[in-house]
Design a protein around this motif. Structure first.
Motif, PDB file in Angstrom:
ATOM      1  N   PRO A 532       0.831  -1.213   0.000  1.00 14.08           N
ATOM      2  CA  PRO A 532       0.000   0.000   0.000  1.00 14.08           C
ATOM      3  C   PRO A 532       0.861   1.257   0.000  1.00 14.08           C
ATOM      4  CG  PRO A 532      -0.823  -1.595   1.581  1.00 14.08           C
ATOM      5  CD  PRO A 532       0.506  -2.114   1.108  1.00 14.08           C
ATOM      6  N   GLY A 533       0.379   2.274  -0.654  1.00 16.36           N
ATOM      7  CA  GLY A 533       1.103   3.539  -0.734  1.00 16.36           C
ATOM      8  C   GLY A 533       0.255   4.696  -0.275  1.00 16.36           C
ATOM      9  N   SER A 534       0.783   5.868  -0.427  1.00 16.23           N
ATOM     10  CA  SER A 534       0.033   7.073  -0.067  1.00 16.23           C
ATOM     11  C   SER A 534       0.715   8.276  -0.683  1.00 16.23           C
ATOM     12  CB  SER A 534      -0.044   7.243   1.456  1.00 16.23           C
ATOM     13  OG  SER A 534       1.240   7.550   1.971  1.00 16.23           O
ATOM     14  N   PHE A 535       0.029   9.372  -0.686  1.00 20.22           N
ATOM     15  CA  PHE A 535       0.658  10.629  -1.063  1.00 20.22           C
ATOM     16  C   PHE A 535      -0.067  11.760  -0.347  1.00 20.22           C
ATOM     17  CE2 PHE A 535      -2.749  10.278  -4.166  1.00 20.22           C
ATOM     18  CZ  PHE A 535      -3.206  11.581  -4.335  1.00 20.22           C
ATOM     19  N   THR A 536       0.554  12.900  -0.361  1.00 20.89           N
ATOM     20  CA  THR A 536      -0.017  14.078   0.298  1.00 20.89           C
ATOM     21  C   THR A 536      -0.635  14.988  -0.743  1.00 20.89           C
ATOM     22  OG1 THR A 536       1.637  13.985   2.051  1.00 20.89           O
ATOM     23  CG2 THR A 536       0.470  16.067   1.772  1.00 20.89           C
ATOM     24  N   GLU A 537      -1.866  15.365  -0.499  1.00 19.06           N
ATOM     25  CA  GLU A 537      -2.551  16.328  -1.373  1.00 19.06           C
ATOM     26  C   GLU A 537      -2.340  17.727  -0.783  1.00 19.06           C
ATOM     27  OE1 GLU A 537      -4.209  17.054  -4.635  1.00 19.06           O
ATOM     28  OE2 GLU A 537      -5.536  15.386  -4.083  1.00 19.06           O
ATOM     29  N   TYR A 538      -1.816  18.637  -1.614  1.00 19.99           N
ATOM     30  CA  TYR A 538      -1.593  20.024  -1.202  1.00 19.99           C
ATOM     31  C   TYR A 538      -2.655  20.899  -1.852  1.00 19.99           C
ATOM     32  CZ  TYR A 538       2.984  18.322   0.275  1.00 19.99           C
ATOM     33  OH  TYR A 538       3.996  17.628   0.880  1.00 19.99           O
ATOM     34  N   ILE A 539      -3.288  21.748  -1.058  1.00 24.12           N
ATOM     35  CA  ILE A 539      -4.433  22.527  -1.536  1.00 24.12           C
ATOM     36  C   ILE A 539      -4.321  23.953  -1.030  1.00 24.12           C
ATOM     37  CG2 ILE A 539      -6.957  22.727  -1.508  1.00 24.12           C
ATOM     38  CD1 ILE A 539      -7.040  19.701  -0.854  1.00 24.12           C
ATOM     39  N   ILE A 603     -17.498  33.467   1.249  1.00 27.18           N
ATOM     40  CA  ILE A 603     -17.476  32.255   0.439  1.00 27.18           C
ATOM     41  C   ILE A 603     -16.069  31.682   0.430  1.00 27.18           C
ATOM     42  CG2 ILE A 603     -19.363  33.066  -1.021  1.00 27.18           C
ATOM     43  CD1 ILE A 603     -17.188  33.573  -3.179  1.00 27.18           C
ATOM     44  N   THR A 604     -15.971  30.446  -0.032  1.00 22.58           N
ATOM     45  CA  THR A 604     -14.676  29.769  -0.060  1.00 22.58           C
ATOM     46  C   THR A 604     -14.449  29.108  -1.408  1.00 22.58           C
ATOM     47  OG1 THR A 604     -15.629  27.728   0.818  1.00 22.58           O
ATOM     48  CG2 THR A 604     -14.767  29.319   2.424  1.00 22.58           C
ATOM     49  N   GLY A 605     -13.206  28.801  -1.671  1.00 19.26           N
ATOM     50  CA  GLY A 605     -12.824  28.075  -2.873  1.00 19.26           C
ATOM     51  C   GLY A 605     -11.491  27.390  -2.651  1.00 19.26           C
ATOM     52  N   THR A 606     -11.176  26.434  -3.489  1.00 22.24           N
ATOM     53  CA  THR A 606      -9.919  25.688  -3.355  1.00 22.24           C
ATOM     54  C   THR A 606      -9.225  25.559  -4.697  1.00 22.24           C
ATOM     55  OG1 THR A 606     -11.056  23.572  -3.668  1.00 22.24           O
ATOM     56  CG2 THR A 606     -10.757  24.325  -1.409  1.00 22.24           C
ATOM     57  N   ILE A 607      -7.913  25.421  -4.619  1.00 22.65           N
ATOM     58  CA  ILE A 607      -7.086  25.180  -5.808  1.00 22.65           C
ATOM     59  C   ILE A 607      -6.081  24.088  -5.448  1.00 22.65           C
ATOM     60  CG2 ILE A 607      -5.427  26.152  -7.425  1.00 22.65           C
ATOM     61  CD1 ILE A 607      -6.794  28.862  -6.973  1.00 22.65           C
ATOM     62  N   PRO A 608      -6.279  22.859  -5.916  1.00 27.79           N
ATOM     63  CA  PRO A 608      -5.313  21.798  -5.650  1.00 27.79           C
ATOM     64  C   PRO A 608      -3.962  22.102  -6.306  1.00 27.79           C
ATOM     65  CG  PRO A 608      -7.419  20.888  -6.360  1.00 27.79           C
ATOM     66  CD  PRO A 608      -7.477  22.360  -6.624  1.00 27.79           C
ATOM     67  N   LEU A 609      -2.893  21.820  -5.581  1.00 25.06           N
ATOM     68  CA  LEU A 609      -1.548  22.134  -6.056  1.00 25.06           C
ATOM     69  C   LEU A 609      -0.744  20.897  -6.446  1.00 25.06           C
ATOM     70  CD1 LEU A 609      -0.423  24.716  -3.327  1.00 25.06           C
ATOM     71  CD2 LEU A 609      -1.299  25.240  -5.603  1.00 25.06           C
ATOM     72  N   THR A 610      -1.173  19.723  -6.038  1.00 24.98           N
ATOM     73  CA  THR A 610      -0.293  18.564  -6.092  1.00 24.98           C
ATOM     74  C   THR A 610       0.175  18.241  -7.497  1.00 24.98           C
ATOM     75  OG1 THR A 610      -1.649  17.746  -4.265  1.00 24.98           O
ATOM     76  CG2 THR A 610      -0.031  16.237  -5.180  1.00 24.98           C
ATOM     77  N   LEU A 631       6.601  22.568   1.785  1.00 31.26           N
ATOM     78  CA  LEU A 631       6.125  23.755   2.496  1.00 31.26           C
ATOM     79  C   LEU A 631       7.125  24.907   2.430  1.00 31.26           C
ATOM     80  CD1 LEU A 631       4.364  22.089   5.555  1.00 31.26           C
ATOM     81  CD2 LEU A 631       3.351  22.898   3.420  1.00 31.26           C
ATOM     82  N   PRO A 632       8.422  24.687   2.684  1.00 33.16           N
ATOM     83  CA  PRO A 632       9.365  25.813   2.501  1.00 33.16           C
ATOM     84  C   PRO A 632       9.413  26.303   1.067  1.00 33.16           C
ATOM     85  CG  PRO A 632      10.359  24.065   3.819  1.00 33.16           C
ATOM     86  CD  PRO A 632       9.088  23.506   3.257  1.00 33.16           C
ATOM     87  N   TRP A 633       9.277  25.382   0.110  1.00 32.67           N
ATOM     88  CA  TRP A 633       9.284  25.788  -1.300  1.00 32.67           C
ATOM     89  C   TRP A 633       8.080  26.656  -1.615  1.00 32.67           C
ATOM     90  CZ3 TRP A 633       6.453  25.262  -5.785  1.00 32.67           C
ATOM     91  CH2 TRP A 633       7.130  25.498  -6.983  1.00 32.67           C
ATOM     92  N   LEU A 634       6.934  26.283  -1.064  1.00 36.50           N
ATOM     93  CA  LEU A 634       5.734  27.079  -1.298  1.00 36.50           C
ATOM     94  C   LEU A 634       5.851  28.466  -0.685  1.00 36.50           C
ATOM     95  CD1 LEU A 634       2.863  24.471  -0.759  1.00 36.50           C
ATOM     96  CD2 LEU A 634       3.586  25.502  -2.919  1.00 36.50           C
ATOM     97  N   THR A 665      -3.839  17.088   3.079  1.00 34.54           N
ATOM     98  CA  THR A 665      -4.565  15.909   3.537  1.00 34.54           C
ATOM     99  C   THR A 665      -3.894  14.696   2.920  1.00 34.54           C
ATOM    100  OG1 THR A 665      -6.758  14.895   3.780  1.00 34.54           O
ATOM    101  CG2 THR A 665      -6.265  15.914   1.654  1.00 34.54           C
ATOM    102  N   GLU A 666      -3.984  13.583   3.609  1.00 32.90           N
ATOM    103  CA  GLU A 666      -3.310  12.377   3.148  1.00 32.90           C
ATOM    104  C   GLU A 666      -4.269  11.502   2.348  1.00 32.90           C
ATOM    105  OE1 GLU A 666      -0.037  12.077   3.564  1.00 32.90           O
ATOM    106  OE2 GLU A 666      -0.190  14.032   4.551  1.00 32.90           O
TER     107      GLU A 666
END
Length: 1497
Positions: A532-539, A603-610, A631-634, A665-666
């Motif tokens: 099993p694997g995983s990755f981090t979603e950056y938003i 209101i709110t909105g999101t922009i996925p970065l991954t 995170l430091p790069w961002l 989020t993972e």
């Protein structure tokens, strides 16, 4: 409501349906027959499938839509009529009237939980109407083809455009069939041959435009004859669409759109319908900022462009692509319903309502979705009735429930479709990690790069570079451990190649890796068994008040360097995504929008970065995918900018309430099955902290306050609580906080437990009524004594001990509170410490003798604390002042005498660890809003699963890990509280060094309570090609500059040579600010100097006196701006390749500079008063009417002295000035005269700059030749017209004049012997005066009083000129404010006469009051300084001249056109008071006001 008589049933279901036949294939097959089987309904299919695979239906669709659009626009069932339901024109449809008492509100339900269900019957109405037209057209075909077309028409349904799925090969992210202006069809009359027609999908032609007067009230839409996308001009009626811009915008943001859809369908937070459906913000929880409505908004903005019809909701439904887009929104809604069959519930309070929904009413499943009548025609559709698409006789390829034997199989199929279409990012990780996900095809088909095809040949060639070498192990080590696969090479190679080999997950790559075979590369290495694997979603999360800018605006998010040209922001490669906000102005006809604005709906909105981060990783610009790398790069590479409706940039700090943050989020990747989002989100405030509109850790806690209650037990019920300002935490540095941030759960709080954070109790705010002093025993009549100073008064309390008393008592309670929406209302309150303390007689005596020192060591500071509890968590440090005002009394020898002391609350000390722990408890208290959570806490975690939501259960589990709260103290909380409480500098004085981003300046302490910064550059030097243009951004200069010298004066007019003291590089400003630091920002006064727009006559005005008069509660800004030809050259040449009224644009630039930087000087950018005298007063008038009174948030009050209404020419009328200048400097022989002027050296220009006569005058030169022109933009009309029409900013205002405004201008005094000479002077200055005007003026201004050395008509001339240009204009403007609803309008008459001027006849001259306002006048005028300066200081601070005026000053009543009362300043200060404008001046001004616009004022 009424008129439920137009049933909406959708297109009919074909009947009878065939009894049997092959089963309709389900997704992912895209090409299928539209046959009808038991239980089935026709499908709405993707537009490109319809075009490529069903040519007859495609042909009928185009013909039907073309005919639909040509129906009579006055019909409710025309294309125009149905499109108008969505927004404009705001009028009832189908006779459906509203029940909302607020009047017309519009039908559409944006920013509402009804957003998705309301649009379902709306689309069904459109579909059933178009269906009927299609049937008619099919029946018109010749006999040999009629049956074929009629068969195709039976199952016709409107298509959708799937903007989040990979487009088929050969097509773009925006369908070619929609972007083409013409298209081929076969008509019933074309004998089977294709003919070309205007593409009905391209635009809608209004025929006529505005069929009912006022349908479209807004410019520019009211002038465009057809719908536009990315209009080539936002002002021209001849603008055209720019479809390539749409294509580029969709390509640039495709990955973000696809990622958002994937998150909505898979993240468990969005199983709640309210979270999924709309973008209204209701909680601080960072896990629900996405929504279907947010994605929907992005498509509107990406397709419409700046002011395009799709970008403005009121007009969007007229663009044919609206229907393709909204059918896809409905499809995603249906897919979500299939995945969450039990989650579709609606039960919510709607604050604003619509035309048919009462405001603040409960919205439920049964709320009518008006104006759409159900099948009975007697009632309206509801959300419950519209639950199923099959109710309206349609489905989608993914929602063919009838083809499955069980719900489980059906949901698995839908999930597979979602993963295949929108799981681009997770698909990459799944395939690269060798996992077995049945939903994913064995291979993903390549897709042609749309943007790559648009590149030029050289760019295309660059994509054929050799493959990269595999990345080194050091790089892969930066990836989270779960992704390593036991040392496998897989992710390493994925990082190198993934973006090019799995298309559709980001913008097309142009870096040389496209075309590599990922599977072949992976195959070179041995394959371990998958784990099993995983990755981090950056938003990126975006939150903003919807209507804060009173117009549509966009928040663009970029990664890495980006082009600063705003017209590229929607299309450039650096763009990751855009959040589009459909704000409205107060003038909108949308009542819901008005109510939302009043309620400050957020209101709110999101922009996925991954996906974009993977691209950066592949390119080698990002060291790894773990948080420690990303995170430091961002922090360095994440950027965001804001543009408004017309595409111009809005400074981020000028968008109140905008907050941009980063969350993660993972995502778990099982060996077999679907990716699983954890649903737990982590906020990373440090990424955007400290940047404009960033998360701002300190600001995020600004609503949390520490309050102190300290009282004698007998005074509990009338002692007010005291807010406390943070001072410092001795022994704690920012480095300590950063260390804690990095190691937050290892017991690092040990150091904090040894430290104390200090606060200063503040005197009670005015809204918390204090009944009486609160002595801790003793006399309540004694006033407190020993106050420190008038700027920082300490809270004081009296203590009285009688002869028999050894001590008094104080109850001390300290709480952390979260401020609520109203004063005195708290959202949470947590006790930090409390106790009963004895104040001993001997302690008081000792404290009198050992006064606390400001700079004493921490341990000495703590020794002198009066502890409030046994744990020493809270203590008070006091100054003790002995009172000497007791009456002597006789006491026995063995008794202590009675004593009285005043306790001054110097500091409140709170143990830092206690403060943080209680702060976290306050956060938890606020979060626990759910009844289920509360009950869960009461009963324990063993509550039944159906008792709480899965989201609440996850939240509790996080809390369960840290029962005592200590380990849960986030490092961000430590920084945000310990350092965030210090929202101002800890030093006593303001920091003299300011960093403006483009330059660093060091100011000077004036040693008079005021510091100053002189010579700050606010714009680039307007030289060379920048001459005659709007001011540009100043160049970057990182060297620390000493701001101790004023900037040079600008060149003036007239001139016959070059002045050594003047410079063309003159755009500098000065700032004056209180030296002493203050936690509360100061009001700002921006002073615009006069000089007739031909010079600058009030250079380097010192703001110190005015600041002192304002109790050091003011920041003053003065500045230079271009004048004469350098600021006001006007002609067709300048209009075409320059900027008109550049001098006024300089002033506007300063006002924007103030908004951006004044907080660095202690100023409040939201409390800015502009002021000026003479041309400075005229500038105030013109800034208030700028762009027709558009509110850019720059000006909040205005005060003008001797405001000038000089002549204003149109551009064509001012051409003579340009032509004469061109000729004087010998540029008239060149092809490009403007370029020649820009290339001419400044000495030549300055040496050839005389005044010349105005055309139409009497042959003489005017007093002032150069002045602002009516340019149709900044100055859209003459000032008289704009004020008469109410086209000005509605802010509190002061205007006024001097008795003899014209006397210094009608010179020399002996040159006016006759009435003709008077008339000639007036004509030279106002050349549009005609004979009728002159005759009346001669009557109003007969021969007047004579003075030494003056001619007969000198005083008459000066009176006429003065009242025409100054006095009467000021009275007119003062009356315009109350006439248009602004009651806060004041006027004055300065009538302080100097003895010398009484003798020579000059009288009370132009701008005579200015010196007294600034505190620099002398002689008889000096006596008036306390009066007029006090009024001005009060007005600048409170927007009212009376609130803080000296008590001896009379009340200044407001001015109206009816009462015409104004403040009269005279020599005798005792006689200063209100007067009524005399009858003679009323008569004269009535006439002069009536002709003002006619003569060009």
């Amino acid at each position: 409501m009424s008129a439920v008589n137009l049933p909406v049933v959708g297109a009919p279901k074909p009947s009878p349906a065939p009894a049997d036949g092959p089963q309709l294939p389900h997704y992912p097959t895209r090409c299928f027959n539209l046959l009808i089987f038991p239980g089935s309904v026709p499908l709405r299919i993707e537009i490109r499938d319809l075009q490529n695979n069903f040519p007859d239906q495609w042909n009928l669709y185009l013909l039907g839509l073309d005919a639909f659009k040509k129906l009579d626009e006055t019909s409710d069932l025309s294309y125009y009529g149905i499109a108008g339901i969505h927004g404009l024109p705001y009028r009832p449809w189908g006779g459906v009237q509203g029940d909302n008492q607020g009047g017309w509100q519009g039908y559409c339900t944006h920013t509402s939980i009804l957003f998705a269900p309301w649009h379902r019957p709306y689309l069904a109405l459109f579909e059933q109407t178009l269906y009927g037209i299609v049937q008619d057209i099919a029946g018109q075909f010749p006999t040999d083809t009629k049956a074929r077309y009629q068969q195709a028409a039976i199952t016709f349904r409107i298509p959708y455009w799937d903007w989040a799925a990979n487009p088929p090969n050969g097509d773009g992210y925006f369908p070619n069939s929609v972007a083409a202006p013409t298209i081929n069809v076969i008509t019933p009359q074309s004998n089977g041959q294709t003919v070309q027609i205007p593409n009905p999908l391209y635009s809608y032609n209004f025929a006529p435009l505005n069929p009912v007067a006022g349908d479209f009230p807004d410019a520019p839409q009211r002038s465009w004859p057809n719908t536009l996308r990315y209009p080539s001009s936002t002002t021209s009626a001849k603008a055209i669409s720019q479809e390539q811009q749409v294509l580029d915008a969709m390509a640039s943001q495709f990955a973000s759109l696809q990622g958002n859809v994937n998150i909505l369908m898979n993240d468990p937070n969005y199983k709640d319908f309210a979270a999924f459906s709309n973008h209204a913000w209701e909680t601080n929880d960072p896990s629900t900022f996405a929504s279907l409505e947010d994605i929907h908004n992005s498509i509107h903005g990406d397709v419409g462009g700046n002011l395009g019809h799709m970008s403005e909701l009121d007009y969007s439904a007229f663009d044919p692509v609206f229907w393709l887009h909204h059918v896809n929104v409905d499809r995603l809604f249906a897919i979500w319903q299939a995945l969450n069959p039990t989650s579709y519930t609606i039960d919510k309070v709607d604050q604003s309502g619509t035309f048919v929904i009462q405001a603040n009413s409960e919205v439920t499943d049964t709320t009518p979705l008006a104006p759409f009548a159900d099948a009975t025609g007697a009632s309206y559709w509801t959300s419950d009735g519209a639950r199923q698409t099959t109710t309206f006789n349609y489905a989608y390829p993914e929602t063919q429930r009838w083809t499955f034997n069980s719900d489980a199989d059906y949901q698995a199929s839908v999930q597979t479709a979602v993963q295949t279409l929108y799981g681009g990012l997770t698909n990459q990780f799944v395939q690269a990690q060798g996992l077995n996900l049945a939903a994913i095809p064995a291979t993903l088909p390549p897709v042609t790069s749309v943007k790559a095809e648009a590149k030029d040949a050289s760019v295309q060639a660059s994509t054929q570079e050799p493959a990269q070498e595999p990345l080194q192990q050091a790089v892969i080590d930066n990836v989270p451990a779960a992704q390593h696969h036991n040392g496998s090479h897989i992710l390493r190679d994925l990082v190198s190649h993934i973006k090019s080999e799995f298309p559709g997950h980001s913008k097309p790559s142009t870096d040389g890796t496209r075309g590599l075979d990922l599977e072949a590369e992976i195959g070179k290495y041995p394959q371990p068994a998958p784990t099993p694997g995983s990755f981090t979603e950056y938003i990126v999360n975006v939150k903003v008040p919807k209507h804060v800018l009173a117009q549509t605006f966009r928040v663009h998010v970029f990664l890495g360097p980006f082009d600063t040209a705003t017209n590229t922001w929607s299309t450039q490669d650096a763009l990751v995504g855009t959040v589009v906000v459909f704000g409205k102005a107060e003038t909108t006809g949308c009542g819901k929008c008005k109510d939302d604005a009043k309620a400050n709906v957020v209101i709110t909105g999101t922009i996925p970065l991954t996906a974009a981060l993977l691209e950066e990783y592949k390119k080698g610009t990002l060291g790894g995918l773990g948080k420690e790398n990303v995170l430091p790069w961002l922090k360095k590479n994440l950027h965001w900018r804001v543009t408004v409706a017309d595409g111009t940039e809005q400074q981020r700090e000028e968008v109140p309430g905008l907050k941009v943050s980063v969350v993660t989020t993972e995502v778990a990747l099982p060996v077999a099955g679907f990716p699983q989002y954890s649903g737990v989100y982590e906020l990373h405030p440090e990424v955007t902290d400290g940047r404009p509109a960033g998360y701002n850790v300190a600001a995020s806690h600004k609503d949390y306050k520490l309050i102190l209650e300290c009282y004698h037990p007998s005074a509990k019920f009338y002692t007010p609580y005291l807010f406390c300002d943070y001072i410092d935490t001795p022994g704690l540095s920012r480095d300590d906080c950063e260390a804690l941030r990095a190691d937050e759960n290892n017991g690092s709080l040990g150091k904090l437990s040894k430290l104390y954070s200090y606060f200063r109790p503040l005197k009670p705010d005015s809204y918390r009524r204090v009944l009486r002093p609160h002595p801790a025993g003793g006399w309540p009549t004694l006033p407190p004594i020993g106050l420190v100073n008038k700027h920082e008064e300490l809270v004081c309390q009296d203590v009285y001990l009688d002869s028999h008393e050894l001590f008094s008592q104080l109850v001390t309670t300290t709480n952390i509170v979260k401020l609520g929406p109203k004063p005195g209302v708290f959202m949470s309150s947590v006790n930090v410490g409390e106790g009963l303390t004895r104040v001993w007689r001997h302690w008081l005596s000792e404290c009198v003798r050992c006064e606390a020192q400001e700079d004493e060591p921490r341990y000495e500071r703590e020794k002198k604390l009066l502890w409030a509890d046994s744990a020493n968590n809270v203590g008070l440090r006091m100054n003790v002042v002995e009172r000497k005002d007791l009456e002597p009394i006789v006491v026995r020898r063995d008794e202590d005498p009675p004593v009285s002391y005043t306790l001054q609350y110097k500091e409140l000390a709170v143990r830092t660890s206690q403060l943080l722990l209680m702060m976290e408890r306050s956060f938890e208290q606020e979060t626990k809003h759910s009844d289920a959570i509360k009950k869960l806490f009461r009963e324990g975690f063993g509550a039944p699963d159906n008792f709480i939501t899965s989201k609440e259960r996850r939240t509790f589990r996080e809390w369960e890990k840290h029962p005592d709260g200590q380990a849960g103290v986030a490092a961000g909380l430590i920084v945000g509280l310990v350092l965030g409480f210090a929202h101002r500098a800890n030093s006593a004085n303001i920091d003299l060094t300011v960093d403006l981003g483009y330059s660093n300046y060091e100011g000077t302490n004036g040693n008079n309570g005021v510091s100053h910064w002189w010579g700050i550059r606010y714009a680039a030097a307007p030289v060379g090609d920048l001459r005659f243009r709007a001011p540009q951004e100043p160049p970057v200069n990182t060297t620390l500059q000493s701001a101790n010298a004023h900037g040079p004066n600008c060149h003036v007019s007239p001139s016959t040579g070059l002045s050594s003291t003047n410079s063309e590089d003159c755009l500098f400003l000065d700032v004056y600010a209180p030296t002493e630091n203050n936690s509360t920002p100061h009001p700002v006064f921006v002073w615009i100097q006069g000089g007739g727009f031909n010079g600058l006559s009030d250079l380097n005005r010192d703001g110190s006196g005015l600041i002192a008069a304002a109790d050091h509660d003011m920041v003053v800004v003065t500045f230079n701006y271009r004048v004469g030809p350098y600021g006001f050259l006007a002609s067709k040449e300048v209009k075409g390749n320059g900027d008109l009224n550049a001098g006024l644009l300089d002033q506007r630039k300063v006002l924007r500079w103030v908004q951006k930087y004044i907080h660095l000087f202690g100023g409040d950018p939201k409390h800015v008063t502009i002021g000026g005298a003479s041309a400075g007063g005229a500038s105030v008038d013109l800034q208030l009417t700028a762009y027709g009174g558009r509110d850019d948030g720059l000006i909040h009050a205005a005060a003008a002295e001797s405001q000038s209404f000089g002549v204003q020419f149109t551009v064509s009328e001012a051409q003579y000035q340009y032509d004469a200048l061109v000729k004087r400097v010998s540029c008239n022989t060149t092809a490009d005269t403007l370029k020649c002027l820009r290339n001419t050296d400044i000495k030549t220009l300055a040496s050839n700059n005389p005044n010349i006569p105005n055309p139409g005058g009497a042959g003489g030169t005017p007093v002032f030749m150069w002045s602002p022109v009516v340019d149709g933009n900044f100055t859209p009309d003459f000032s008289y017209n704009l004020y008469a029409q109410g086209k000005f900013l509605k802010v509190p205002a002061i205007f006024g004049d001097d008795t003899n405004e014209g006397s210094i201008f009608a010179q020399p005094k002996d040159s006016f012997p006759t009435v003709t000479s008077m008339n000639n002077f007036l004509k030279n200055n106002f050349p549009k005066l005609n004979e009728t005007h002159i005759t009346e003026i001669d009557y109003l201004y007969p021969e007047a009083e004579q003075f030494p050395s003056s001619s007969t008509y000198w005083r008459s001339t000066s009176n006429a000129y003065g009242e025409m240009r100054y006095n009467c204009a000021g009275l007119f403007v003062s009356a315009a404010f109350p006439n248009h609803g602004v009651a806060d309008s004041w006027n004055y008459h300065w009538d302080v006469l100097l003895p010398a001027n009484a003798a020579n006849g000059l009288g009370v001259t132009h701008t005579a009051e200015v010196g007294s306002i600034w505190g620099s006048s002398s002689g008889v005028e000096a006596a008036l300084i306390p009066y007029i300066q006090g009024y001005w200081a009060s007005f600048i601070r409170t927007k009212d001249p009376n609130k803080l005026k000296p008590s001896s000053s009379p009340t200044w009543e407001t001015y109206t056109g009816a009462n015409m009362q104004r403040m009269h300043f005279v020599n005798d200060v005792k006689s200063v008071g209100m007067e009524t404008v005399d009858a003679g001046q009323k008569t004269r001004c009535a006439y002069l006001n009536s002709i003002g616009a006619a003569v060009g004022q």
